[in-house]
Design an enzyme around this catalytic site. Structure first.
Site, PDB file in Angstrom:
ATOM      1  N   PHE A  12       0.819  -1.206   0.000  1.00 40.92           N
ATOM      2  CA  PHE A  12       0.000   0.000   0.000  1.00 40.92           C
ATOM      3  C   PHE A  12       0.861   1.268   0.000  1.00 40.92           C
ATOM      4  O   PHE A  12       0.812   2.091  -0.928  1.00 40.92           O
ATOM      5  CB  PHE A  12      -0.925  -0.057   1.217  1.00 40.92           C
ATOM      6  CG  PHE A  12      -1.766   1.153   1.453  1.00 40.92           C
ATOM      7  CD1 PHE A  12      -2.274   1.894   0.403  1.00 40.92           C
ATOM      8  CD2 PHE A  12      -2.072   1.541   2.754  1.00 40.92           C
ATOM      9  CE1 PHE A  12      -3.068   3.012   0.633  1.00 40.92           C
ATOM     10  CE2 PHE A  12      -2.869   2.643   2.995  1.00 40.92           C
ATOM     11  CZ  PHE A  12      -3.357   3.383   1.941  1.00 40.92           C
ATOM     12  N   ILE A  13       1.692   1.423   1.018  1.00 45.16           N
ATOM     13  CA  ILE A  13       2.548   2.607   1.090  1.00 45.16           C
ATOM     14  C   ILE A  13       3.641   2.531   0.032  1.00 45.16           C
ATOM     15  O   ILE A  13       4.037   3.549  -0.541  1.00 45.16           O
ATOM     16  CB  ILE A  13       3.156   2.752   2.503  1.00 45.16           C
ATOM     17  CG1 ILE A  13       2.033   2.899   3.544  1.00 45.16           C
ATOM     18  CG2 ILE A  13       4.097   3.948   2.575  1.00 45.16           C
ATOM     19  CD1 ILE A  13       2.509   2.859   4.979  1.00 45.16           C
ATOM     20  N   TYR A 153       4.908  -7.999  16.457  1.00 40.24           N
ATOM     21  CA  TYR A 153       5.074  -7.047  15.352  1.00 40.24           C
ATOM     22  C   TYR A 153       5.836  -5.802  15.789  1.00 40.24           C
ATOM     23  O   TYR A 153       6.890  -5.478  15.224  1.00 40.24           O
ATOM     24  CB  TYR A 153       3.725  -6.687  14.734  1.00 40.24           C
ATOM     25  CG  TYR A 153       3.789  -5.505  13.798  1.00 40.24           C
ATOM     26  CD1 TYR A 153       4.618  -5.516  12.675  1.00 40.24           C
ATOM     27  CD2 TYR A 153       3.045  -4.348  14.036  1.00 40.24           C
ATOM     28  CE1 TYR A 153       4.683  -4.425  11.820  1.00 40.24           C
ATOM     29  CE2 TYR A 153       3.101  -3.264  13.189  1.00 40.24           C
ATOM     30  CZ  TYR A 153       3.930  -3.301  12.091  1.00 40.24           C
ATOM     31  OH  TYR A 153       4.007  -2.223  11.254  1.00 40.24           O
ATOM     32  N   LYS A 157       9.769  -4.498  14.821  1.00 38.97           N
ATOM     33  CA  LYS A 157      10.065  -3.194  14.230  1.00 38.97           C
ATOM     34  C   LYS A 157      11.020  -2.391  15.116  1.00 38.97           C
ATOM     35  O   LYS A 157      11.896  -1.671  14.616  1.00 38.97           O
ATOM     36  CB  LYS A 157       8.774  -2.416  13.988  1.00 38.97           C
ATOM     37  CG  LYS A 157       7.831  -3.055  12.986  1.00 38.97           C
ATOM     38  CD  LYS A 157       8.462  -3.192  11.598  1.00 38.97           C
ATOM     39  CE  LYS A 157       8.454  -1.896  10.833  1.00 38.97           C
ATOM     40  NZ  LYS A 157       8.985  -2.055   9.453  1.00 38.97           N
TER      41      LYS A 157
END
Length: 323
Positions: A12-13, A153, A157
């Site tokens: 998406f990004i 998640y 990150k």
């Protein structure tokens, strides 16, 4: 003409960022493994759009495979890397933490090794608001403690952010880390709330809301995110900043906006709040203003209207997308 490697280019990004770079005249080398974390048909739609540009080169590969990555760096004189490839999803990471380690940590290290070995000037690494964990301190500041992630998640990150710093320290790579806050917009991810809400309300299907609907998110329009990400390529040193709308709104408010624009009422199935979900997010964007002169342009009302308009124009294309 600048050559920029964008990982997760069919995401998406990634799609929005590639499109902006291509329109600016850059040569973009896009890589993506086109995995099935969510329906890959929408990734194929995004990729088909990018392939209409002559200055776009695509490789279907996974950043977990170091030797294949090295071949791409050897073939192209890459000047900058924007790493948008990631396993996303807080709840999914609780079920399968190993995939998040492989992609978000090992994959990032593979890219950093290539950046170091092939003389790449700048490494932009996308991070997430989820690293802040569950805190009552608002808005989230870059200086806040991020040592208590609530799920694998954000833990992965945060780990990647730390590896980025070590490579900057050891090898002097310009390393820029934008932390994204709940990105939405046209061609969005079908696993995320806004896409799911629009499609299900339009189809007359019930939507699931976890918690009481009063949880707040700093929803940020994808075009604003892409603009800031591309601007990050001009920075030097090691910098972290938040990219959010600086205006958190309740989830139920967004649902009401969608209902109004579609002219349909949502059928809501209420479920308990998931323990890995943050109750509220709010980005302090002062560093983004200082470093790149960035502020978001789209309000939540404008952004949702653009997203619903896009959905209506592409309803036939999207009717078989699994959510």
């Amino acid at each position: 003409m600048q050559k920029i490697l964008v990982t997760g280019s069919a995401g998406f990004i990634g799609w929005a960022t590639c499109r902006l770079l291509l329109n600016k005249g850059a040569t973009v080398i896009g890589i993506d493994n086109l995995n099935d974390y969510y329906d890959p048909k929408i990734k194929e739609f995004r990729l088909a759009d990018l392939k209409t540009f002559q200055n776009f080169i695509f490789y279907k590969i996974d950043i977990e495979f170091f030797e294949i990555l090295k071949n791409i760096f050897q073939l192209h004189k890459i000047e900058s890397v924007i790493n948008l490839a990631a396993r996303a999803g807080v709840r999914a990471s609780v079920e399968n933490p190993w995939g998040y380690l492989d992609t978000n940590v090992k994959g990032t290290i593979n890219l950093l090794e290539c950046v170091k070995n092939y003389g790449v000037k700048t490494f932009v690494h996308a991070s997430t608001s989820s690293v802040y964990g569950d805190t009552d301190q608002m808005p989230f500041k870059v200086s806040d403690n991020t040592d208590k992630p609530l799920a694998p998640y954000p833990a992965s990150k945060k780990s990647a952010e730390l590896f980025c710093y070590s490579y900057h320290y050891l090898y002097g790579v310009n390393t820029i880390i934008p932390r994204y806050f709940t990105v939405y917009g046209p061609f969005g991810r079908p696993d995320m709330s806004i896409f799911r809400f629009i499609k299900k309300i339009d189809d007359g299907e019930p939507i699931t809301v976890y918690g009481d609907g009063k949880q707040k998110r700093d929803f940020t329009f994808v075009e604003d995110i892409a603009e800031a990400t591309v601007s990050s390529l001009n920075l030097e040193g090691y910098k972290i900043f938040n990219l959010g709308n600086d205006n958190p709104v309740e989830l139920i408010y967004v649902i009401n906006l969608i209902e109004k624009l579609l002219g349909k009422k949502a059928q809501i199935q209420w479920q308990p709040r998931h323990p890995a979900d943050i109750y509220a997010t709010w980005a302090d964007i002062q560093e983004a203003k200082n470093f790149i002169g960035w502020s978001p342009k789209a309000s939540i009302e404008e952004g949702i209207e653009k997203t619903v308009h896009w959905f209506r124009e592409n309803r036939e294309l999207l009717k078989n997308i699994k959510i």
